[in-house]
Design a protein around this motif. Structure first.
Motif, PDB file in Angstrom:
ATOM      1  N   GLY A 142       3.279  -2.424  12.503  1.00 29.99           N
ATOM      2  CA  GLY A 142       1.770  -2.918  12.072  1.00 29.99           C
ATOM      3  C   GLY A 142       0.970  -3.195  13.303  1.00 29.99           C
ATOM      4  O   GLY A 142       1.372  -3.465  14.446  1.00 29.99           O
ATOM      5  N   PRO A 143      -0.153  -3.489  13.220  1.00 26.35           N
ATOM      6  CA  PRO A 143      -1.241  -3.870  14.205  1.00 26.35           C
ATOM      7  C   PRO A 143      -1.002  -5.134  14.627  1.00 26.35           C
ATOM      8  O   PRO A 143      -0.388  -6.170  14.004  1.00 26.35           O
ATOM      9  CB  PRO A 143      -2.584  -3.948  13.327  1.00 26.35           C
ATOM     10  N   GLU A 144      -1.546  -5.635  15.796  1.00 30.50           N
ATOM     11  CA  GLU A 144      -1.441  -7.175  16.274  1.00 30.50           C
ATOM     12  C   GLU A 144      -2.337  -7.887  15.500  1.00 30.50           C
ATOM     13  O   GLU A 144      -3.261  -7.482  14.880  1.00 30.50           O
ATOM     14  CB  GLU A 144      -1.866  -7.136  17.879  1.00 30.50           C
ATOM     15  N   PRO A 145      -1.872  -9.146  15.301  1.00 32.14           N
ATOM     16  CA  PRO A 145      -0.972  -9.936  16.252  1.00 32.14           C
ATOM     17  C   PRO A 145       0.284  -9.812  15.750  1.00 32.14           C
ATOM     18  O   PRO A 145       1.276 -10.371  16.393  1.00 32.14           O
ATOM     19  CB  PRO A 145      -1.528 -11.220  16.183  1.00 32.14           C
ATOM     20  N   SER A 146       0.586  -9.519  14.383  1.00 31.88           N
ATOM     21  CA  SER A 146       1.902  -9.830  13.957  1.00 31.88           C
ATOM     22  C   SER A 146       2.811  -8.521  14.062  1.00 31.88           C
ATOM     23  O   SER A 146       4.050  -8.649  14.453  1.00 31.88           O
ATOM     24  CB  SER A 146       1.946 -10.155  12.408  1.00 31.88           C
ATOM     25  N   GLY A 147       2.039  -7.417  14.411  1.00 38.90           N
ATOM     26  CA  GLY A 147       2.965  -6.117  14.719  1.00 38.90           C
ATOM     27  C   GLY A 147       3.701  -5.625  13.161  1.00 38.90           C
ATOM     28  O   GLY A 147       4.565  -4.736  13.278  1.00 38.90           O
ATOM     29  N   LEU A 148       3.555  -6.430  12.124  1.00 32.14           N
ATOM     30  CA  LEU A 148       4.097  -6.145  10.969  1.00 32.14           C
ATOM     31  C   LEU A 148       3.350  -5.309   9.866  1.00 32.14           C
ATOM     32  O   LEU A 148       2.054  -5.300   9.941  1.00 32.14           O
ATOM     33  CB  LEU A 148       4.410  -7.516  10.097  1.00 32.14           C
ATOM     34  N   ARG A 149       4.046  -4.270   9.322  1.00 28.12           N
ATOM     35  CA  ARG A 149       3.371  -3.533   7.919  1.00 28.12           C
ATOM     36  C   ARG A 149       4.043  -3.851   6.774  1.00 28.12           C
ATOM     37  O   ARG A 149       5.214  -3.373   6.570  1.00 28.12           O
ATOM     38  CB  ARG A 149       3.211  -1.979   8.311  1.00 28.12           C
ATOM     39  N   PHE A 150       3.382  -4.604   5.912  1.00 26.67           N
ATOM     40  CA  PHE A 150       3.815  -5.053   4.751  1.00 26.67           C
ATOM     41  C   PHE A 150       3.352  -3.715   3.941  1.00 26.67           C
ATOM     42  O   PHE A 150       2.240  -3.958   3.499  1.00 26.67           O
ATOM     43  CB  PHE A 150       3.553  -6.464   4.025  1.00 26.67           C
ATOM     44  N   CYS A 151       4.549  -2.763   3.583  1.00 25.46           N
ATOM     45  CA  CYS A 151       3.907  -1.553   3.037  1.00 25.46           C
ATOM     46  C   CYS A 151       4.316  -1.973   1.353  1.00 25.46           C
ATOM     47  O   CYS A 151       5.579  -1.801   0.939  1.00 25.46           O
ATOM     48  CB  CYS A 151       4.708  -0.461   3.388  1.00 25.46           C
ATOM     49  N   MET A 152       3.244  -2.049   0.476  1.00 21.54           N
ATOM     50  CA  MET A 152       3.389  -2.586  -0.733  1.00 21.54           C
ATOM     51  C   MET A 152       3.109  -1.553  -1.863  1.00 21.54           C
ATOM     52  O   MET A 152       2.272  -0.619  -1.729  1.00 21.54           O
ATOM     53  CB  MET A 152       2.664  -3.856  -1.338  1.00 21.54           C
ATOM     54  N   ASN A 153       3.953  -1.356  -2.852  1.00 17.73           N
ATOM     55  CA  ASN A 153       3.547  -0.622  -4.101  1.00 17.73           C
ATOM     56  C   ASN A 153       2.187  -1.338  -4.791  1.00 17.73           C
ATOM     57  O   ASN A 153       2.245  -2.721  -5.143  1.00 17.73           O
ATOM     58  CB  ASN A 153       4.504  -0.823  -5.188  1.00 17.73           C
ATOM     59  N   ALA A 154       1.310  -0.681  -4.959  1.00 16.67           N
ATOM     60  CA  ALA A 154       0.059  -1.308  -5.842  1.00 16.67           C
ATOM     61  C   ALA A 154       0.320  -1.597  -7.141  1.00 16.67           C
ATOM     62  O   ALA A 154      -0.191  -2.650  -7.558  1.00 16.67           O
ATOM     63  CB  ALA A 154      -1.056  -0.145  -5.800  1.00 16.67           C
ATOM     64  N   LEU A 155       1.428  -0.939  -7.855  1.00 18.26           N
ATOM     65  CA  LEU A 155       1.814  -1.499  -8.969  1.00 18.26           C
ATOM     66  C   LEU A 155       2.351  -2.694  -9.072  1.00 18.26           C
ATOM     67  O   LEU A 155       2.401  -3.336 -10.112  1.00 18.26           O
ATOM     68  CB  LEU A 155       2.633  -0.216  -9.771  1.00 18.26           C
TER      69      LEU A 155
END
Length: 150
Positions: free
Chosen positions: A127-140
């Protein structure tokens, strides 16, 4: 929170949740629409680009679709191009639980609601800075709460 924190939680245990909501599978099945039950209680995945939530960037919060716990703020949402709503940080580290997931021939970290154990999606270190994380969530698995209610 960063990737090292996520891996540590998945290996050593998660933070204590702010509260707990526990129901049987039969109780969840009676409360939830079939598609939401499949994703959140049976660890399903919705089709990519199947929800308008991916392109929704209005102010507000996103709550667990099962227990209503606020999980993400719209200020941490970004366009990942994956077809699922993506966030860089939860509103509180204690509302998301992290679990090693070796299904489908790969190693990933599953995210669940730490309050009710609903499957939300996965988290990745791209993911992008500052965390570098991508929490990829189900919309449902999520409900959008308007900025007036947040």
């Amino acid at each position: 929170m960063n990737w090292n924190d996520v891996v540590r939680f998945a290996r050593e245990g998660n933070l204590q949740p702010p509260r707990r909501v526990e129901r049987s599978d039969d109780e969840w099945r009676a409360l939830l629409p079939e598609d939401r039950f499949y994703v959140t209680r049976l660890k399903g995945t919705e089709r990519p680009h199947s929800s308008e939530m991916c392109s929704l960037f209005t102010p507000g919060r996103y709550a667990c679709g099962c227990c209503g716990t606020e999980l993400f703020d719209s200020s941490s949402k970004f366009e990942s191009g994956t077809g699922w709503p993506s966030f860089t940080q939860p509103v509180d580290d204690a509302v998301i639980a992290h679990h090693a997931d070796t299904s489908h021939g790969m190693t990933r970290i599953e995210t669940t609601c730490n309050v009710c154990d609903a499957h939300l999606g996965h988290v990745f270190p791209d993911g992008p800075e500052p965390s570098g994380l991508r929490f990829c969530m189900n919309a449902l698995a999520l409900d959008k709460i308007s900025s007036d209610e947040a």
